[in-house]
Scaffold this motif. Structure first.
Motif, PDB file in Angstrom:
ATOM      1  N   HIS A 286       0.781  -1.232   0.000  1.00 40.15           N
ATOM      2  CA  HIS A 286       0.000   0.000   0.000  1.00 40.15           C
ATOM      3  C   HIS A 286       0.816   1.287   0.000  1.00 40.15           C
ATOM      4  O   HIS A 286       0.414   2.263  -0.632  1.00 40.15           O
ATOM      5  CB  HIS A 286      -0.978  -0.047   1.171  1.00 40.15           C
ATOM      6  CG  HIS A 286      -1.955  -1.192   1.063  1.00 40.15           C
ATOM      7  ND1 HIS A 286      -1.550  -2.514   1.143  1.00 40.15           N
ATOM      8  CD2 HIS A 286      -3.286  -1.219   0.836  1.00 40.15           C
ATOM      9  CE1 HIS A 286      -2.606  -3.298   0.984  1.00 40.15           C
ATOM     10  NE2 HIS A 286      -3.657  -2.545   0.794  1.00 40.15           N
ATOM     11  N   PRO A 287       1.983   1.331   0.661  1.00 38.26           N
ATOM     12  CA  PRO A 287       2.777   2.564   0.537  1.00 38.26           C
ATOM     13  C   PRO A 287       3.262   2.836  -0.880  1.00 38.26           C
ATOM     14  O   PRO A 287       3.591   3.970  -1.211  1.00 38.26           O
ATOM     15  CB  PRO A 287       3.966   2.295   1.484  1.00 38.26           C
ATOM     16  CG  PRO A 287       3.446   1.316   2.478  1.00 38.26           C
ATOM     17  CD  PRO A 287       2.519   0.433   1.698  1.00 38.26           C
ATOM     18  N   GLU A 288       3.309   1.812  -1.736  1.00 38.73           N
ATOM     19  CA  GLU A 288       3.790   1.990  -3.101  1.00 38.73           C
ATOM     20  C   GLU A 288       2.678   2.315  -4.097  1.00 38.73           C
ATOM     21  O   GLU A 288       2.957   2.688  -5.241  1.00 38.73           O
ATOM     22  CB  GLU A 288       4.506   0.712  -3.579  1.00 38.73           C
ATOM     23  CG  GLU A 288       5.822   0.448  -2.886  1.00 38.73           C
ATOM     24  CD  GLU A 288       5.633  -0.327  -1.593  1.00 38.73           C
ATOM     25  OE1 GLU A 288       4.470  -0.592  -1.221  1.00 38.73           O
ATOM     26  OE2 GLU A 288       6.640  -0.652  -0.944  1.00 38.73           O
ATOM     27  N   VAL A 289       1.426   2.156  -3.688  1.00 42.59           N
ATOM     28  CA  VAL A 289       0.303   2.325  -4.622  1.00 42.59           C
ATOM     29  C   VAL A 289       0.241   3.750  -5.167  1.00 42.59           C
ATOM     30  O   VAL A 289       0.130   3.967  -6.383  1.00 42.59           O
ATOM     31  CB  VAL A 289      -1.023   1.945  -3.930  1.00 42.59           C
ATOM     32  CG1 VAL A 289      -2.213   2.402  -4.783  1.00 42.59           C
ATOM     33  CG2 VAL A 289      -1.092   0.448  -3.705  1.00 42.59           C
ATOM     34  N   LEU A 290       0.320   4.742  -4.289  1.00 45.57           N
ATOM     35  CA  LEU A 290       0.160   6.123  -4.733  1.00 45.57           C
ATOM     36  C   LEU A 290       1.326   6.604  -5.590  1.00 45.57           C
ATOM     37  O   LEU A 290       1.099   7.303  -6.595  1.00 45.57           O
ATOM     38  CB  LEU A 290      -0.051   7.040  -3.524  1.00 45.57           C
ATOM     39  CG  LEU A 290      -1.324   6.738  -2.712  1.00 45.57           C
ATOM     40  CD1 LEU A 290      -1.470   7.724  -1.564  1.00 45.57           C
ATOM     41  CD2 LEU A 290      -2.560   6.756  -3.591  1.00 45.57           C
ATOM     42  N   PRO A 291       2.584   6.269  -5.279  1.00 47.92           N
ATOM     43  CA  PRO A 291       3.666   6.628  -6.204  1.00 47.92           C
ATOM     44  C   PRO A 291       3.505   5.988  -7.583  1.00 47.92           C
ATOM     45  O   PRO A 291       3.793   6.623  -8.604  1.00 47.92           O
ATOM     46  CB  PRO A 291       4.930   6.122  -5.494  1.00 47.92           C
ATOM     47  CG  PRO A 291       4.584   6.135  -4.061  1.00 47.92           C
ATOM     48  CD  PRO A 291       3.129   5.760  -3.999  1.00 47.92           C
ATOM     49  N   ILE A 292       3.039   4.744  -7.638  1.00 45.11           N
ATOM     50  CA  ILE A 292       2.806   4.107  -8.932  1.00 45.11           C
ATOM     51  C   ILE A 292       1.650   4.795  -9.649  1.00 45.11           C
ATOM     52  O   ILE A 292       1.676   4.972 -10.876  1.00 45.11           O
ATOM     53  CB  ILE A 292       2.551   2.601  -8.734  1.00 45.11           C
ATOM     54  CG1 ILE A 292       3.836   1.903  -8.278  1.00 45.11           C
ATOM     55  CG2 ILE A 292       2.032   1.948 -10.018  1.00 45.11           C
ATOM     56  CD1 ILE A 292       3.672   0.444  -7.923  1.00 45.11           C
ATOM     57  N   TYR A 293       0.637   5.192  -8.902  1.00 40.49           N
ATOM     58  CA  TYR A 293      -0.478   5.976  -9.455  1.00 40.49           C
ATOM     59  C   TYR A 293       0.032   7.262 -10.098  1.00 40.49           C
ATOM     60  O   TYR A 293      -0.424   7.691 -11.159  1.00 40.49           O
ATOM     61  CB  TYR A 293      -1.436   6.284  -8.312  1.00 40.49           C
ATOM     62  CG  TYR A 293      -2.815   6.766  -8.692  1.00 40.49           C
ATOM     63  CD1 TYR A 293      -3.224   6.903 -10.015  1.00 40.49           C
ATOM     64  CD2 TYR A 293      -3.729   7.070  -7.687  1.00 40.49           C
ATOM     65  CE1 TYR A 293      -4.498   7.328 -10.326  1.00 40.49           C
ATOM     66  CE2 TYR A 293      -5.001   7.497  -7.987  1.00 40.49           C
ATOM     67  CZ  TYR A 293      -5.385   7.627  -9.306  1.00 40.49           C
ATOM     68  OH  TYR A 293      -6.645   8.059  -9.614  1.00 40.49           O
ATOM     69  N   THR A 294       1.021   7.867  -9.457  1.00 42.71           N
ATOM     70  CA  THR A 294       1.588   9.113  -9.962  1.00 42.71           C
ATOM     71  C   THR A 294       2.161   8.948 -11.367  1.00 42.71           C
ATOM     72  O   THR A 294       2.018   9.821 -12.213  1.00 42.71           O
ATOM     73  CB  THR A 294       2.701   9.595  -9.007  1.00 42.71           C
ATOM     74  OG1 THR A 294       2.158   9.846  -7.721  1.00 42.71           O
ATOM     75  CG2 THR A 294       3.342  10.874  -9.529  1.00 42.71           C
ATOM     76  N   GLU A 295       2.808   7.840 -11.621  1.00 41.92           N
ATOM     77  CA  GLU A 295       3.485   7.639 -12.901  1.00 41.92           C
ATOM     78  C   GLU A 295       2.605   6.969 -13.958  1.00 41.92           C
ATOM     79  O   GLU A 295       3.040   6.783 -15.088  1.00 41.92           O
ATOM     80  CB  GLU A 295       4.745   6.791 -12.690  1.00 41.92           C
ATOM     81  CG  GLU A 295       5.876   7.553 -12.039  1.00 41.92           C
ATOM     82  CD  GLU A 295       7.222   6.906 -12.305  1.00 41.92           C
ATOM     83  OE1 GLU A 295       7.232   5.720 -12.679  1.00 41.92           O
ATOM     84  OE2 GLU A 295       8.241   7.571 -12.141  1.00 41.92           O
TER      85      GLU A 295
END
Length: 486
Positions: A286-295
């Motif tokens: 879950h901590p990685e979901v939003l950064p991946i969403y960003t790209e």
């Protein structure tokens, strides 16, 4: 984890820009960018100034990398203490709940226009919320580092002993505790001291991407090998000791052989307190979901949710196959670190061990980067980069993790504790609290069905944490976790 760190290194290029009023919230349900063109003379509504370029398929690959971790090695052990059907049902439930929690995170991110888990905590509860979220993420990453080093401690003596034709239990220089210290000093510390700024950013990003792909490739190799060895060995515990002598796994005879190879479909025992935490630990991303969403290219909530669903579905299949074939090879004798069950002299398993050791050794510094970044932001906010501080934090973290790995007797304790504390916090509790705090009451009243669902979801996480920790403490107090022989 590698993708999260890579995203953090691009902070100077990105910033949130989505308004947080109810109109934009409703628009977020359709997508980050409006489906119709902007009004003449007005600025287009965008989630961020940085425009994502990552394709759907590559985003699935990145999130799958974030999900995949050392937890896969403990899933056959979890199946042995729940049964095949019960395990797969529990694994499916964890996968579905993980997908729902990502839905909550994406909804909150769409309202406030931010892309970091810690920033959601600050938006919901102010600076204290950011500290709590950062602490939970640090705890989870320390647990991940510990599990990786425990794999090194367990498997490296077998690999070196095989090459030197020596008994890994017979010589002092093949002791696992000594080897993890040597690896930590000579390899992990050197990589952890890379400066993630300035001229070093391009080599670092390349290293992160390489490590991320290598980890997933090694785990796929591990899965294929587990399936192959099942068909080669058949029932590895159903034959007599004479027939098993040439290919029995290390330590199998010491545990005793079962008289039959009957798979349990449904079972409950004292070790079940570790099974659900192991599953939860295996699905944390879950901590990685939003950064991946960003790209993500053409970002929208629906598109990112599809990325999450495909990634979680793929990992569910991979986890289910690994657990099933591993369990059907060793049945109730399977250990919490399944790779340790196979023969030391098997050439295929030796290759698997080398691949896994390479992957986890290179991944430990990747996991260390966000911990150090969080500590620097919490303890030294606004301070310029300092080499002494940079080195000191890395040294302290490595010393702490090495002490934990040396003192903890089995990897199941690491899986159990982290899977009962930080995993339910990241999957259940924090996303539900964020949703309740961030979604405006004008859009979703507190007694609306979505918020009632989120509240029940958070309560489920609290109950899961309390029950899992309670049973584990009871096992430790009675010594049943040691009597299991794993």
């Amino acid at each position: 984890m590698a993708r999260e760190t890579a995203m953090e290194l691009q902070d100077a290029k990105m910033n949130g820009a989505l308004p947080s009023d109810a109109v934009d919230y409703r628009q977020e349900r359709e997508g980050f960018l409006p489906s119709r063109g902007p009004a003449p003379g007005s600025k287009p509504v965008q989630f961020m100034d940085f425009e994502g370029k990552t394709s759907f398929g590559m985003s699935v690959f990145n999130l799958s990398n974030a999900i995949m971790g050392s937890g896969i090695l403990g899933l056959a052990y979890a199946m042995a203490h729940t049964g095949v059907i019960f395990f797969l049902a529990l694994l499916l439930c964890i996968a579905l709940l993980s997908s729902y929690s990502i839905h909550l995170l994406l909804t909150c991110a769409g309202i406030v226009g931010i892309r970091a888990y810690e920033q959601l905590g600050q938006r919901a509860f102010g600076p204290a919320g950011k500290v709590v979220v950062a602490a939970v993420i640090c705890l989870h990453n320390v647990g991940a580092m510990s599990s990786y080093l425990f794999i090194i401690k367990s498997e490296l003596p077998l690999v070196i002993g095989t090459f030197l034709y020596m008994d890994p239990e017979g010589d002092w220089f093949l002791k696992g505790n000594l080897l993890i210290i040597i690896v930590s000093v000579l390899i992990i510390l050197a990589l952890a001291l890379m400066k993630p700024l300035g001229l070093c950013i391009l080599p670092l990003l390349g290293y992160l991407g390489y490590t991320s792909g290598l980890s997933l490739t090694c785990m796929l190799f591990f899965l294929v090998s587990v399936i192959y060895k099942k068909f080669q060995l058949g029932c590895a515990i159903g034959r007599n000791e004479t027939a098993m002598e040439s290919e029995a796994p290390v330590g199998l005879h010491n545990q005793g052989l079962n008289s039959s190879c009957e798979a349990q479909m449904f079972t409950v025992d004292s070790q079940m307190s570790y099974t659900v935490p192991i599953m939860a630990f295996a699905f944390v991303c879950h901590p990685e979901v939003l950064p991946i969403y960003t790209e993500l290219c053409r970002p929208s909530k629906r598109r990112m949710q599809a990325v999450a669903n495909v990634s979680i579905g793929a990992m569910f299949c991979m986890y289910g196959l690994t657990a099933t074939f591993g369990y059907l090879t060793f049945y109730s004798n399977v250990e919490a670190e399944m790779l340790h069950m196979y023969s030391q002299k098997d050439p295929l398993i030796l290759c698997v061990r080398l691949a896994v050791l390479l992957a986890v050794t290179l991944t430990v510094p990747v996991v260390l980067f966000p911990i150090r970044r969080a500590l620097q932001q919490l303890l030294f906010p606004g301070k310029a980069f300092s080499w002494p501080r940079h080195v000191a934090i890395a040294l302290i973290l490595l010393v702490l993790v090495n002490v934990l790995v040396i003192c903890v007797p089995t990897i199941q304790d690491i899986f159990g504790v982290i899977g009962s504390t930080s995993a339910p916090s990241l999957i259940f509790i924090l996303p539900s609290i964020f949703y309740l705090r961030i979604v405006p009451s004008e859009v979703e009243p507190f007694l609306s069905w979505p918020k009632i669902q989120a509240l029940c979801f958070g309560v489920l996480g609290v109950l899961f944490m309390a029950v899992s920790l309670g049973f584990m403490f009871a096992n430790w107090a009675t010594g049943q976790s040691r009597l299991s022989g794993h």
